[in-house]
Scaffold this motif. Sequence first.
Motif, PDB file in Angstrom:
ATOM      1  N   HIS A  75       0.556   0.839   4.969  1.00  0.00           N
ATOM      2  CA  HIS A  75       0.276   1.674   3.718  1.00  0.00           C
ATOM      3  C   HIS A  75       0.892   2.916   3.793  1.00  0.00           C
TER       4      HIS A  75
ATOM      5  N   ASP B 152      -3.892   4.399  -1.261  1.00  0.00           N
ATOM      6  CA  ASP B 152      -2.535   5.040  -0.944  1.00  0.00           C
ATOM      7  C   ASP B 152      -2.343   6.026  -2.214  1.00  0.00           C
TER       8      ASP B 152
ATOM      9  N   ARG C 283       3.181  11.236   0.040  1.00  0.00           N
ATOM     10  CA  ARG C 283       2.703  10.190   0.319  1.00  0.00           C
ATOM     11  C   ARG C 283       1.365  10.394   1.530  1.00  0.00           C
TER      12      ARG C 283
ATOM     13  N   LYS D  62      -0.248   9.807  -3.667  1.00  0.00           N
ATOM     14  CA  LYS D  62       0.679  10.766  -3.767  1.00  0.00           C
ATOM     15  C   LYS D  62      -0.006  12.221  -3.953  1.00  0.00           C
TER      16      LYS D  62
ATOM     17  N   ALA E 114       6.900  -1.659  -0.349  1.00  0.00           N
ATOM     18  CA  ALA E 114       5.704  -1.359  -0.795  1.00  0.00           C
ATOM     19  C   ALA E 114       4.722  -2.491  -0.303  1.00  0.00           C
TER      20      ALA E 114
ATOM     21  N   TYR F  25       5.068  -2.098  -7.569  1.00  0.00           N
ATOM     22  CA  TYR F  25       6.109  -1.633  -6.763  1.00  0.00           C
ATOM     23  C   TYR F  25       6.688  -0.078  -7.480  1.00  0.00           C
TER      24      TYR F  25
ATOM     25  N   TYR G 255       4.793   2.672  -6.297  1.00  0.00           N
ATOM     26  CA  TYR G 255       5.172   3.337  -4.983  1.00  0.00           C
ATOM     27  C   TYR G 255       6.502   4.007  -4.990  1.00  0.00           C
ATOM     28  N   HIS G 256       7.514   3.370  -5.805  1.00  0.00           N
ATOM     29  CA  HIS G 256       8.804   3.842  -5.818  1.00  0.00           C
ATOM     30  C   HIS G 256       9.165   3.787  -7.214  1.00  0.00           C
TER      31      HIS G 256
ATOM     32  N   LEU H  29      -1.564   5.447  -5.900  1.00  0.00           N
ATOM     33  CA  LEU H  29      -0.713   4.552  -5.816  1.00  0.00           C
ATOM     34  C   LEU H  29      -1.007   3.087  -5.879  1.00  0.00           C
TER      35      LEU H  29
ATOM     36  N   ALA I 239       6.779   4.837   3.852  1.00  0.00           N
ATOM     37  CA  ALA I 239       7.526   4.156   2.526  1.00  0.00           C
ATOM     38  C   ALA I 239       8.790   3.522   2.931  1.00  0.00           C
TER      39      ALA I 239
END
Length: 220
Positions: free
Chosen positions: A13, A185, A192, A187, A39, A103, A106-107, A177, A16
């Motif tokens: 976790h 998780d 992160r 940011k 992710a 997803y 995370y991205h 996240l 990235a």
Amino acid sequence: MKIPAHAPLHLLHSAAIGTLATHARQPEGFPYPSVLPFAPDPQHRPTILVSRLAEHTHNLHADPRAGFLVVDAPDGDVLNGQRVTLLGTFEPVDSTPAVVQRYLRYHPDAERYLALGDFTFWTMRVERLRYIGGFGAMGWLAGTELDPVPPLEIDEETALIEEFRGRVTDASEFELLGIDRYGADLKRKGLRTRFAFDAAGLNIETLRAALQACIQHYAN
């Protein structure tokens, strides 16, 4: 050797990106490593978004067995950093709203790839893993040992994320996240990070309290 409790799980976790090693078709049988973002899914397994034209995607279609390496060495000292090597098989995953939304948390930049219509999700079914966390902290685990506890349901995670957003005064600096039974998780100011809970949150009330502790930790 002794592995710190939940260390491999937290590492999956914290990072990235990972290194995917598939079986090359040409020259046949050779390892074919690729670096790509991932992710963790609700069971902490790597989920990747890959183009149908990519060489590693062709390799997975021919042989879904693969290795996946994740490393955390923030000071650049890889040998003293944490790393985990996962062995298992990758399986295609339907692009359901839940999978896509998780997803993209995370991205977020991956939205442009999804718009192309050429990219698909794959998730690893972990059979074995080897964790190395420094001297005296290493060993093998079966995939089922990564987390024996039932994962948090998608709707429960979504509800907790919404509650979290309502408690944070500046969402631009502090974004949740994902959340699971062992940690959150985040940011924070574009970076992160992973907030590990003191104990596994086996119910919603415990998880709410853990998230409140998370907010207080970073607010101070």
